[in-house]
Design a protein around this motif. Sequence first.
Motif, PDB file in Angstrom:
ATOM      1  N   TYR A 185       5.838  -5.282 -22.004  1.00 25.36           N
ATOM      2  CA  TYR A 185       5.851  -4.402 -20.828  1.00 25.36           C
ATOM      3  C   TYR A 185       4.490  -3.757 -20.634  1.00 25.36           C
ATOM      4  CZ  TYR A 185       7.178  -0.275 -17.997  1.00 25.36           C
ATOM      5  OH  TYR A 185       7.267   0.698 -17.036  1.00 25.36           O
ATOM      6  N   MET A 186       3.919  -3.939 -19.440  1.00 25.38           N
ATOM      7  CA  MET A 186       2.684  -3.258 -19.051  1.00 25.38           C
ATOM      8  C   MET A 186       3.099  -2.008 -18.273  1.00 25.38           C
ATOM      9  SD  MET A 186       0.410  -6.558 -17.868  1.00 25.38           S
ATOM     10  CE  MET A 186       1.644  -7.082 -16.673  1.00 25.38           C
ATOM     11  N   PRO A 187       2.978  -0.820 -18.880  1.00 27.37           N
ATOM     12  CA  PRO A 187       3.650   0.364 -18.330  1.00 27.37           C
ATOM     13  C   PRO A 187       2.899   1.123 -17.245  1.00 27.37           C
ATOM     14  CG  PRO A 187       2.636   0.910 -20.423  1.00 27.37           C
ATOM     15  CD  PRO A 187       2.372  -0.563 -20.205  1.00 27.37           C
ATOM     16  N   PHE A 188       1.980   0.477 -16.546  1.00 25.23           N
ATOM     17  CA  PHE A 188       1.327   1.193 -15.444  1.00 25.23           C
ATOM     18  C   PHE A 188       2.309   1.375 -14.280  1.00 25.23           C
ATOM     19  CE2 PHE A 188      -0.119  -3.300 -15.267  1.00 25.23           C
ATOM     20  CZ  PHE A 188       0.504  -3.704 -14.104  1.00 25.23           C
ATOM     21  N   SER A 189       2.212   2.514 -13.630  1.00 27.05           N
ATOM     22  CA  SER A 189       3.099   2.860 -12.517  1.00 27.05           C
ATOM     23  C   SER A 189       2.337   2.785 -11.200  1.00 27.05           C
ATOM     24  CB  SER A 189       3.685   4.259 -12.698  1.00 27.05           C
ATOM     25  OG  SER A 189       4.532   4.311 -13.820  1.00 27.05           O
ATOM     26  N   ILE A 190       2.826   1.966 -10.304  1.00 24.60           N
ATOM     27  CA  ILE A 190       2.185   1.799  -9.000  1.00 24.60           C
ATOM     28  C   ILE A 190       2.231   3.099  -8.200  1.00 24.60           C
ATOM     29  CG2 ILE A 190       2.278   0.562  -6.806  1.00 24.60           C
ATOM     30  CD1 ILE A 190       1.334  -1.158  -9.125  1.00 24.60           C
ATOM     31  N   SER A 191       3.377   3.769  -8.200  1.00 21.60           N
ATOM     32  CA  SER A 191       3.507   5.006  -7.415  1.00 21.60           C
ATOM     33  C   SER A 191       2.553   6.078  -7.931  1.00 21.60           C
ATOM     34  CB  SER A 191       4.950   5.513  -7.450  1.00 21.60           C
ATOM     35  OG  SER A 191       5.366   5.780  -8.769  1.00 21.60           O
ATOM     36  N   SER A 192       2.327   6.124  -9.246  1.00 22.95           N
ATOM     37  CA  SER A 192       1.393   7.111  -9.810  1.00 22.95           C
ATOM     38  C   SER A 192      -0.045   6.763  -9.461  1.00 22.95           C
ATOM     39  CB  SER A 192       1.564   7.184 -11.329  1.00 22.95           C
ATOM     40  OG  SER A 192       2.876   7.563 -11.676  1.00 22.95           O
ATOM     41  N   MET A 193      -0.380   5.476  -9.492  1.00 27.19           N
ATOM     42  CA  MET A 193      -1.729   5.060  -9.093  1.00 27.19           C
ATOM     43  C   MET A 193      -1.998   5.402  -7.635  1.00 27.19           C
ATOM     44  SD  MET A 193      -2.674   1.412 -10.832  1.00 27.19           S
ATOM     45  CE  MET A 193      -1.118   0.633 -11.175  1.00 27.19           C
ATOM     46  N   ARG A 194      -0.971   5.173  -6.809  1.00 24.13           N
ATOM     47  CA  ARG A 194      -1.111   5.404  -5.364  1.00 24.13           C
ATOM     48  C   ARG A 194      -1.465   6.855  -5.059  1.00 24.13           C
ATOM     49  NH1 ARG A 194       3.245   7.035  -2.091  1.00 24.13           N
ATOM     50  NH2 ARG A 194       2.916   6.757   0.153  1.00 24.13           N
ATOM     51  N   SER A 195      -0.935   7.790  -5.848  1.00 26.26           N
ATOM     52  CA  SER A 195      -1.162   9.209  -5.570  1.00 26.26           C
ATOM     53  C   SER A 195      -2.291   9.810  -6.402  1.00 26.26           C
ATOM     54  CB  SER A 195       0.132   9.992  -5.826  1.00 26.26           C
ATOM     55  OG  SER A 195       0.584   9.822  -7.158  1.00 26.26           O
ATOM     56  N   ASP A 196      -2.925   8.991  -7.250  1.00 32.67           N
ATOM     57  CA  ASP A 196      -4.039   9.471  -8.066  1.00 32.67           C
ATOM     58  C   ASP A 196      -5.338   9.254  -7.294  1.00 32.67           C
ATOM     59  OD1 ASP A 196      -6.117   9.795  -9.963  1.00 32.67           O
ATOM     60  OD2 ASP A 196      -4.745   9.305 -11.607  1.00 32.67           O
ATOM     61  N   PRO A 197      -6.054  10.321  -6.932  1.00 29.36           N
ATOM     62  CA  PRO A 197      -7.278  10.152  -6.120  1.00 29.36           C
ATOM     63  C   PRO A 197      -8.364   9.345  -6.813  1.00 29.36           C
ATOM     64  CG  PRO A 197      -7.073  12.418  -6.939  1.00 29.36           C
ATOM     65  CD  PRO A 197      -5.774  11.726  -7.236  1.00 29.36           C
ATOM     66  N   ARG A 198      -8.299   9.218  -8.136  1.00 29.33           N
ATOM     67  CA  ARG A 198      -9.291   8.409  -8.856  1.00 29.33           C
ATOM     68  C   ARG A 198      -9.062   6.913  -8.628  1.00 29.33           C
ATOM     69  NH1 ARG A 198      -8.100  10.337 -14.775  1.00 29.33           N
ATOM     70  NH2 ARG A 198      -6.010  10.012 -13.902  1.00 29.33           N
ATOM     71  N   ILE A 199      -7.852   6.556  -8.232  1.00 32.07           N
ATOM     72  CA  ILE A 199      -7.506   5.147  -8.030  1.00 32.07           C
ATOM     73  C   ILE A 199      -7.227   4.875  -6.564  1.00 32.07           C
ATOM     74  CG2 ILE A 199      -5.954   3.274  -8.700  1.00 32.07           C
ATOM     75  CD1 ILE A 199      -5.284   4.890 -11.225  1.00 32.07           C
ATOM     76  N   ASP A 200      -6.234   5.586  -6.012  1.00 32.69           N
ATOM     77  CA  ASP A 200      -5.836   5.440  -4.613  1.00 32.69           C
ATOM     78  C   ASP A 200      -5.308   4.017  -4.369  1.00 32.69           C
ATOM     79  OD1 ASP A 200      -5.371   6.317  -2.036  1.00 32.69           O
ATOM     80  OD2 ASP A 200      -7.409   5.937  -1.340  1.00 32.69           O
ATOM     81  N   CYS A 242       8.197   0.094  -7.501  1.00 34.01           N
ATOM     82  CA  CYS A 242       9.177   0.333  -6.437  1.00 34.01           C
ATOM     83  C   CYS A 242       8.503   0.471  -5.075  1.00 34.01           C
ATOM     84  CB  CYS A 242      10.014   1.579  -6.744  1.00 34.01           C
ATOM     85  SG  CYS A 242      11.567   1.623  -5.807  1.00 34.01           S
ATOM     86  N   HIS A 243       7.320   1.060  -5.028  1.00 35.39           N
ATOM     87  CA  HIS A 243       6.629   1.169  -3.749  1.00 35.39           C
ATOM     88  C   HIS A 243       6.159  -0.212  -3.300  1.00 35.39           C
ATOM     89  CE1 HIS A 243       3.859   2.392  -0.596  1.00 35.39           C
ATOM     90  NE2 HIS A 243       4.388   3.603  -0.666  1.00 35.39           N
ATOM     91  N   SER A 244       6.250  -0.470  -2.011  1.00 36.12           N
ATOM     92  CA  SER A 244       5.886  -1.792  -1.488  1.00 36.12           C
ATOM     93  C   SER A 244       4.408  -2.113  -1.672  1.00 36.12           C
ATOM     94  CB  SER A 244       6.252  -1.876   0.002  1.00 36.12           C
ATOM     95  OG  SER A 244       5.585  -0.863   0.743  1.00 36.12           O
ATOM     96  N   ILE A 245       3.590  -1.083  -1.897  1.00 35.39           N
ATOM     97  CA  ILE A 245       2.161  -1.338  -2.089  1.00 35.39           C
ATOM     98  C   ILE A 245       1.927  -2.121  -3.371  1.00 35.39           C
ATOM     99  CG2 ILE A 245       1.492   0.682  -3.462  1.00 35.39           C
ATOM    100  CD1 ILE A 245      -0.342  -0.705  -0.367  1.00 35.39           C
ATOM    101  N   GLY A 246       2.954  -2.215  -4.219  1.00 34.02           N
ATOM    102  CA  GLY A 246       2.846  -2.993  -5.442  1.00 34.02           C
ATOM    103  C   GLY A 246       2.537  -4.457  -5.199  1.00 34.02           C
ATOM    104  N   LYS A 247       2.801  -4.942  -3.980  1.00 36.09           N
ATOM    105  CA  LYS A 247       2.541  -6.359  -3.688  1.00 36.09           C
ATOM    106  C   LYS A 247       1.058  -6.708  -3.721  1.00 36.09           C
ATOM    107  CE  LYS A 247       2.609  -5.647   1.349  1.00 36.09           C
ATOM    108  NZ  LYS A 247       3.374  -5.891   2.582  1.00 36.09           N
ATOM    109  N   ILE A 248       0.177  -5.685  -3.657  1.00 38.82           N
ATOM    110  CA  ILE A 248      -1.264  -5.969  -3.712  1.00 38.82           C
ATOM    111  C   ILE A 248      -1.815  -5.826  -5.133  1.00 38.82           C
ATOM    112  CG2 ILE A 248      -1.502  -5.094  -1.348  1.00 38.82           C
ATOM    113  CD1 ILE A 248      -3.094  -2.709  -2.615  1.00 38.82           C
TER     114      ILE A 248
END
Length: 335
Positions: free
Chosen positions: A60-75, A110-116
């Motif tokens: 399991y690679m435990p990175f969270s897409i929703s957390s990345m999306r809201s982190d200004p360092r990643i966006d 879960c967020h659809s942005i995960g497709k990228i």
Amino acid sequence: MNKSLKIYVYPHSKDDPFANVLLPPDTDCKGNYASELMFKKALMESHFVTKDPNEAHLFYMPFSISSMRSDPRIDVHGIPDFVQNYISNITLKYHYWNRTGGADHFYVACHSIGKIAFEKAFVARLNVIQLVCSSTYFPSSYLPHKDASLPQVWPRGGDPPNLLTSQRKRLAFFAGAVNSPVRIALLKVWENDTEIFAHFGRLNTPYSEQFLGSKFCIHVKGFEVNTARVADALFYGYVPIILANHYDLPFSDILNWKSFSVVVHHIDIPVLKKILQGISNEEFAMLQSNALRVRKHFQWHTPPIDFDAFHMSMYELWKRRSVVRVRLTPSMEFM
């Protein structure tokens, strides 16, 4: 599965600068995209985790897409770079990925942005198992049978209600943004109907009042097919109407969706009322009874309990585990 499946979770320290992306949250998970965080919390509190990679069926690679999306360092725009760097780091430090090209690895989104997420890791995208809410057949990022559909669940407190059918006087209910041709078509036909309540935008009254007063809840594809409305329908004792063509429904290879929902093609929107009115009281009672039976599969718990959304998702992963396992030797564990 419950006795045998073992998951190795790539370890990360609380001092990691991206601990907010990699570690389970300390607080309760809320909102539309809670499922990926609820999965992570439930997994880390389960007996499926092993610290011995030799035992592992999956990694399991435990990175969270929703957390990345809201982190200004990643966006949003930095998600593909983060994932590419993450894979590079684990392939340098460990040999687990290199044995299979990532085919025994998975991540959850879960967020659809995960497709990228894998736009800059094309080969990995072809191999890695994706457990995602946005499970439509059209984008090349989702591969049915390799990947699996995760239910999008808005966590609700307390016990689910269980009202009698006679208290549900309205035929069907929908409320939401008009952000797709299918929703436009639904509102155009049924916006002013007295039996099908089709509403644009937010309601002035709690959604639960509409949920508890209707027999059917209409799930209509928006920007993406994923929505928490299906799980909400089941929670409130609705029978879901699925208006989302080419949608790999959650647990569709485990559950018979036709036994507790009504699946309608987009072209049948003009005759939707006729379809629903054609369902007899006996047929509806059966559909609702089955909906009440399956709703336990669309709820998250920490720690997890048997047959909940976590265990159903684990079973999906169990079915997709690699049939070939390579036992590590001490010299293979690190480069």
